[in-house]
Design an enzyme around this catalytic site. Sequence first.
Site, PDB file in Angstrom:
ATOM      1  CE  LYS A 291      -3.911  -1.889   2.668  1.00 40.67           C
ATOM      2  NZ  LYS A 291      -4.995  -1.728   1.688  1.00 40.67           N
ATOM      3  NE  ARG A 365     -10.780  -9.986  -2.223  1.00 34.81           N
ATOM      4  CZ  ARG A 365     -11.079  -9.050  -3.118  1.00 34.81           C
ATOM      5  NH1 ARG A 365     -11.379  -9.384  -4.365  1.00 34.81           N
ATOM      6  NH2 ARG A 365     -11.086  -7.770  -2.784  1.00 34.81           N
TER       7      ARG A 365
HETATM    8  N1  BES Z   1      -8.163  -3.927   4.394  1.00 35.60           N
HETATM    9  C1  BES Z   1      -8.344  -3.485   3.062  1.00 35.60           C
HETATM   10  C2  BES Z   1      -9.660  -2.748   2.838  1.00 35.60           C
HETATM   11  C3  BES Z   1      -9.786  -1.417   3.540  1.00 35.60           C
HETATM   12  C4  BES Z   1      -9.423  -0.256   2.891  1.00 35.60           C
HETATM   13  C5  BES Z   1     -10.333  -1.339   4.803  1.00 35.60           C
HETATM   14  C6  BES Z   1      -9.567   0.956   3.535  1.00 35.60           C
HETATM   15  C7  BES Z   1     -10.469  -0.130   5.453  1.00 35.60           C
HETATM   16  C8  BES Z   1     -10.083   1.024   4.802  1.00 35.60           C
HETATM   17  C9  BES Z   1      -8.316  -4.677   2.112  1.00 35.60           C
HETATM   18  O1  BES Z   1      -7.532  -5.749   2.513  1.00 35.60           O
HETATM   19  C10 BES Z   1      -7.757  -4.203   0.823  1.00 35.60           C
HETATM   20  O2  BES Z   1      -6.614  -3.824   0.796  1.00 35.60           O
HETATM   21  N2  BES Z   1      -8.583  -4.227  -0.216  1.00 35.60           N
HETATM   22  C11 BES Z   1      -8.160  -3.800  -1.504  1.00 35.60           C
HETATM   23  C12 BES Z   1      -8.656  -4.781  -2.509  1.00 35.60           C
HETATM   24  C13 BES Z   1      -8.079  -4.607  -3.894  1.00 35.60           C
HETATM   25  C14 BES Z   1      -6.579  -4.871  -3.896  1.00 35.60           C
HETATM   26  C15 BES Z   1      -8.783  -5.542  -4.844  1.00 35.60           C
HETATM   27  C16 BES Z   1      -8.751  -2.422  -1.740  1.00 35.60           C
HETATM   28  O3  BES Z   1      -9.870  -2.160  -1.282  1.00 35.60           O
HETATM   29  O4  BES Z   1      -8.089  -1.600  -2.349  1.00 35.60           O
HETATM   30 MN    MN Z   2      -5.503  -5.510   1.895  1.00 37.87          MN
END
Ligand code: BES
Ligand code: MN
Length: 526
Positions: A291, A365
């Site tokens: 990230k 997931r």
């Molecule tokens: N934990 C995150 C989702 C999240 C984002 C929760 C912001 C709370 C605040 C999740 O694991 C994630 O990183 N999801 C990605 C999925 C994508 C890579 C398909 C996302 O939402 O960007």
């Molecule tokens: Mn994630």
Amino acid sequence: MTFDTSVVFGNPVAHPCDLLALLVREGAVAKGKLADARLSDLDAALGGLVRKVAGEEDFTGKDGQQLALHTHGKAGPARILVIGLGKSRDADKSMDGLRIAASRAVKAARAAGAKTLALAWPAGESAAGDFRAREVQALAEGASLGAYRFDKYLREKKPLKLSKLQLLVAKGPALPALTVLSAAAAQGQAVADAVCLARDLVNEPAGKVTPRALAAEAKRAGAVYGFSVEVLGRAQIKKLGMSLFLGVSQGSAEEPQLVKMSWSPAKSVSAEAVALVGKAVTFDSGGLSIKSASGMEDMKTDMAGAAAVISAMALVARLKPPFPVHAYFGACENMPSGAAYKPGDVIVGKSGISVEILNTDAEGRLVLADVLAWAVEGKPAAVVDLATLTGAIMVALGPWTTGLFSNDDALAEELLSSARAAGESAWRMPLPPEMEELIKSPIADLKNTGGRYGGSINAALFLQHFIQPSGKSAGESPAPAKIPWAHLDIAGPSSIDRERGYTPRGGTGAGVRLLAEWLRRRASAH
Ligand code: BES
Ligand code: MN
Ligand code: ZN
């Protein structure tokens, strides 16, 4: 919570306390007249002060208005805060207006250094006894929830001096027995305590809440509230075949922990069991698909789903429903390292479905896939998972609303209406079968991302595969009965960046009140 909440009979004007919060409807003061009997009593005791100050400040009882008075010994309370509730709204069955007003009252008590706070609210808005009990519960909830602060790391704390909150009721024909109202206050207090436990777990940094620490918290809660807790480590997770869960965790120095919490009544029908599953990524760096710095700031909150199910179990042990409740989470960190799982990896988890990993940041997931596959083995009557799963759900629904996905209309309706009654915002999202093609991989059964659009739907469609072991060899045996399942994407409401009503910034405890209300309804429907 530090203060004790009780329900007492009393006349607000004569009631001795440091602070009286008097909740009034819009129109309590209109055209220089006092339309609320309690206000005119007060005005008489204070020699016309209420009318005078209300006039000067244009106070009518509108939502959010406040009127502060000192009584100088002319009434029971040393100080009085009149709080406007606005117009009575039939639509507001959740009584969130009462929660917000109670939290305002406690904040005023904090500022005034009050030790005793009495609270009186508009009487007889409905004759129904159940309604009065629910008002009491909402007030007790709002007071405790609004008093919450995560200040353990602050050198300068502003401790709450309040030791006693009294909810004042006037004797009247439609009033339920005091024991009923006291039980409602105790229930509100218990619900608020459970929500605050979840808030604490979410607010605590990831350096403290490691997978082991989260499992230990579940154990501690089980010992305190009375439910059993089983904790499994890496070797046992491997034995269960949870390669997706292990894949996510393998880049971290922390050992993953698989936790199962259980509560069962003495005599129960196991076919009626409910299963809860929470996402428990104690820190989500994104892994090798790392990230950005700002995207990572808040990722200690990625275990909010697990925090909610631990808290829900505390309330289950108190509720004692006539059916078993099992709650599960797979706790791990998602970290980049030489040992980390990689984009392009293909992993076969517990269910036998192969998954191509395209993005290691879509880790929730994967863990949930294995834990859900485990949770449905016992064929529960319903499975509900809570997960901070996608940023996309906030694009769809905004920052404060839970996205609800379900394969079962009745379960979806139960959860939506429980959310409404509990004062949580939830909205149903679709599971369109035609979008399945977006998560099909050319080299595996599924891939873990589905492209730019509908990200929260792709994630939910992915999870659905692990609820219903899809009949690969169709025609051989009859399709297994469908297990009702709902997925709550709480990425938005699980933490907030500024205070809202009775919810301070940071972890909110989203999902706890929703689950508590849903389980209460299921228990009483039995
Ligand atoms: N934990 C995150 C989702 C999240 C984002 C929760 C912001 C709370 C605040 C999740 O694991 C994630 O990183 N999801 C990605 C999925 C994508 C890579 C398909 C996302 O939402 O960007
Ligand atoms: Mn994630
Ligand atoms: Zn995550």
